[in-house]
Design a protein around this motif. Structure first.
Motif, mmCIF file in Angstrom:
data_model
loop_
_atom_site.group_PDB
_atom_site.id
_atom_site.type_symbol
_atom_site.label_atom_id
_atom_site.label_comp_id
_atom_site.label_asym_id
_atom_site.label_seq_id
_atom_site.Cartn_x
_atom_site.Cartn_y
_atom_site.Cartn_z
ATOM 1 N N ILE A 61 0.825 -1.216 -0.099
ATOM 2 C CA ILE A 61 -0.039 -0.117 -0.043
ATOM 3 C C ILE A 61 0.905 1.294 -0.063
ATOM 4 C CG2 ILE A 61 -1.822 1.085 1.255
ATOM 5 C CD1 ILE A 61 -2.758 -1.572 0.173
ATOM 6 N N GLY A 62 0.745 2.092 -1.171
ATOM 7 C CA GLY A 62 1.577 3.376 -1.196
ATOM 8 C C GLY A 62 2.758 3.075 -1.733
ATOM 9 N N PHE A 63 3.156 1.685 -2.014
ATOM 10 C CA PHE A 63 4.476 1.626 -2.317
ATOM 11 C C PHE A 63 4.478 1.310 -3.942
ATOM 12 C CE2 PHE A 63 8.206 -0.973 -3.898
ATOM 13 C CZ PHE A 63 9.189 -0.195 -3.358
ATOM 14 N N HIS A 64 3.621 0.434 -4.338
ATOM 15 C CA HIS A 64 3.447 0.205 -5.697
ATOM 16 C C HIS A 64 2.121 0.805 -6.430
ATOM 17 C CE1 HIS A 64 5.671 -3.482 -5.329
ATOM 18 N NE2 HIS A 64 4.886 -3.766 -4.365
ATOM 19 N N PRO A 65 2.399 1.510 -7.680
ATOM 20 C CA PRO A 65 1.661 2.357 -8.528
ATOM 21 C C PRO A 65 -0.264 1.925 -8.260
ATOM 22 C CG PRO A 65 3.410 1.851 -9.982
ATOM 23 C CD PRO A 65 3.388 0.927 -8.671
ATOM 24 N N LEU A 66 -0.101 0.613 -8.440
ATOM 25 C CA LEU A 66 -1.682 0.290 -8.382
ATOM 26 C C LEU A 66 -2.259 -0.041 -6.946
ATOM 27 C CD1 LEU A 66 -1.606 -1.978 -11.676
ATOM 28 C CD2 LEU A 66 -2.502 0.244 -11.360
ATOM 29 N N LEU A 73 -9.222 4.734 -5.152
ATOM 30 C CA LEU A 73 -10.287 5.741 -5.555
ATOM 31 C C LEU A 73 -10.897 5.061 -6.831
ATOM 32 C CD1 LEU A 73 -12.422 7.942 -5.070
ATOM 33 C CD2 LEU A 73 -10.830 9.385 -6.261
ATOM 34 N N ALA A 74 -10.127 4.948 -7.875
ATOM 35 C CA ALA A 74 -10.790 4.380 -9.095
ATOM 36 C C ALA A 74 -11.305 2.901 -8.813
ATOM 37 C CB ALA A 74 -9.738 4.192 -10.250
ATOM 38 N N TYR A 75 -10.822 2.232 -8.154
ATOM 39 C CA TYR A 75 -11.494 0.794 -7.713
ATOM 40 C C TYR A 75 -12.822 1.262 -7.013
ATOM 41 C CZ TYR A 75 -6.495 -0.391 -8.330
ATOM 42 O OH TYR A 75 -5.141 -0.576 -8.688
ATOM 43 N N PRO A 81 -21.016 1.177 -11.365
ATOM 44 C CA PRO A 81 -21.971 0.248 -12.325
ATOM 45 C C PRO A 81 -21.874 -0.974 -12.244
ATOM 46 C CG PRO A 81 -19.828 1.918 -13.357
ATOM 47 C CD PRO A 81 -19.702 1.526 -11.772
ATOM 48 N N ARG A 82 -22.974 -1.554 -12.488
ATOM 49 C CA ARG A 82 -23.302 -2.842 -12.289
ATOM 50 C C ARG A 82 -22.150 -3.947 -13.031
ATOM 51 N NH1 ARG A 82 -29.097 -5.160 -12.267
ATOM 52 N NH2 ARG A 82 -28.663 -6.001 -10.295
ATOM 53 N N ARG A 83 -21.922 -3.081 -14.148
ATOM 54 C CA ARG A 83 -21.127 -3.947 -15.285
ATOM 55 C C ARG A 83 -19.638 -4.256 -14.820
ATOM 56 N NH1 ARG A 83 -21.939 -5.053 -20.627
ATOM 57 N NH2 ARG A 83 -20.262 -5.352 -22.090
ATOM 58 N N THR A 84 -19.194 -3.298 -14.005
ATOM 59 C CA THR A 84 -17.800 -3.512 -13.318
ATOM 60 C C THR A 84 -17.734 -3.651 -12.053
ATOM 61 O OG1 THR A 84 -17.568 -1.083 -13.368
ATOM 62 C CG2 THR A 84 -16.626 -2.164 -15.407
ATOM 63 N N ARG A 85 -18.832 -3.737 -11.593
ATOM 64 C CA ARG A 85 -18.927 -3.937 -9.957
ATOM 65 C C ARG A 85 -18.259 -5.243 -9.379
ATOM 66 N NH1 ARG A 85 -24.742 -3.410 -8.402
ATOM 67 N NH2 ARG A 85 -24.211 -1.149 -9.037
ATOM 68 N N LEU A 86 -18.113 -6.297 -9.791
ATOM 69 C CA LEU A 86 -17.708 -7.475 -9.381
ATOM 70 C C LEU A 86 -15.725 -7.317 -9.465
ATOM 71 C CD1 LEU A 86 -19.704 -10.545 -10.524
ATOM 72 C CD2 LEU A 86 -19.220 -9.773 -8.415
ATOM 73 N N LEU A 87 -15.434 -6.710 -10.517
ATOM 74 C CA LEU A 87 -14.076 -6.591 -10.656
ATOM 75 C C LEU A 87 -13.550 -5.342 -9.616
ATOM 76 C CD1 LEU A 87 -11.424 -6.764 -11.934
ATOM 77 C CD2 LEU A 87 -11.950 -5.055 -13.590
ATOM 78 N N GLY A 88 -14.513 -4.274 -9.349
ATOM 79 C CA GLY A 88 -14.142 -3.237 -8.532
ATOM 80 C C GLY A 88 -13.857 -3.766 -7.147
#
Length: 106
Positions: A61-66, A73-75, A81-88
């Motif tokens: 956390i805070g070390f790697h870019p992702l 926040l993006a996650y 959206p329902r379409r991307t909810r499971l991935l998020g």
């Protein structure tokens, strides 16, 4: 060679927590939901940018870019959206488990 419990437990939780969420909240399509949440592991691709790639005592956390606040926040936004909810959800579970691992290292 001594096997440490924390890293093994951490990896097992990355499989078990999404499975549990899928089985409880997505009963009719739990397997597909579980696979989508497991896709959250894809954010670990940013580990290849680090030297060394794997350091058992390093907090992601805070070390790697992702694994930074803007990415997190993006996650969260992917959950809307329902379409991307499971991935998020899978990405947020992944980050949450990584954060717990960081706390356990202290």
């Amino acid at each position: 060679m001594e096997l440490e419990v924390r890293p093994v437990l951490h990896l097992l939780l990355h499989v078990a927590v999404p499975l549990t969420v899928a089985r409880i909240w997505y009963r009719e399509r739990w397997f597909r939901a579980w696979l989508w949440m497991l896709a959250g592991w894809l954010i670990d691709i940013d580990h290849v940018l680090a030297d060394p790639v794997y350091a058992p005592g390093r907090c992601s956390i805070g070390f790697h870019p992702l694994h930074t606040a803007p990415a997190i926040l993006a996650y969260g936004l992917l959950c809307l959206p329902r379409r991307t909810r499971l991935l998020g959800l899978g990405l947020l579970i992944h980050i949450g488990l990584d954060a717990i691992d960081c706390l356990m290292m202290r």
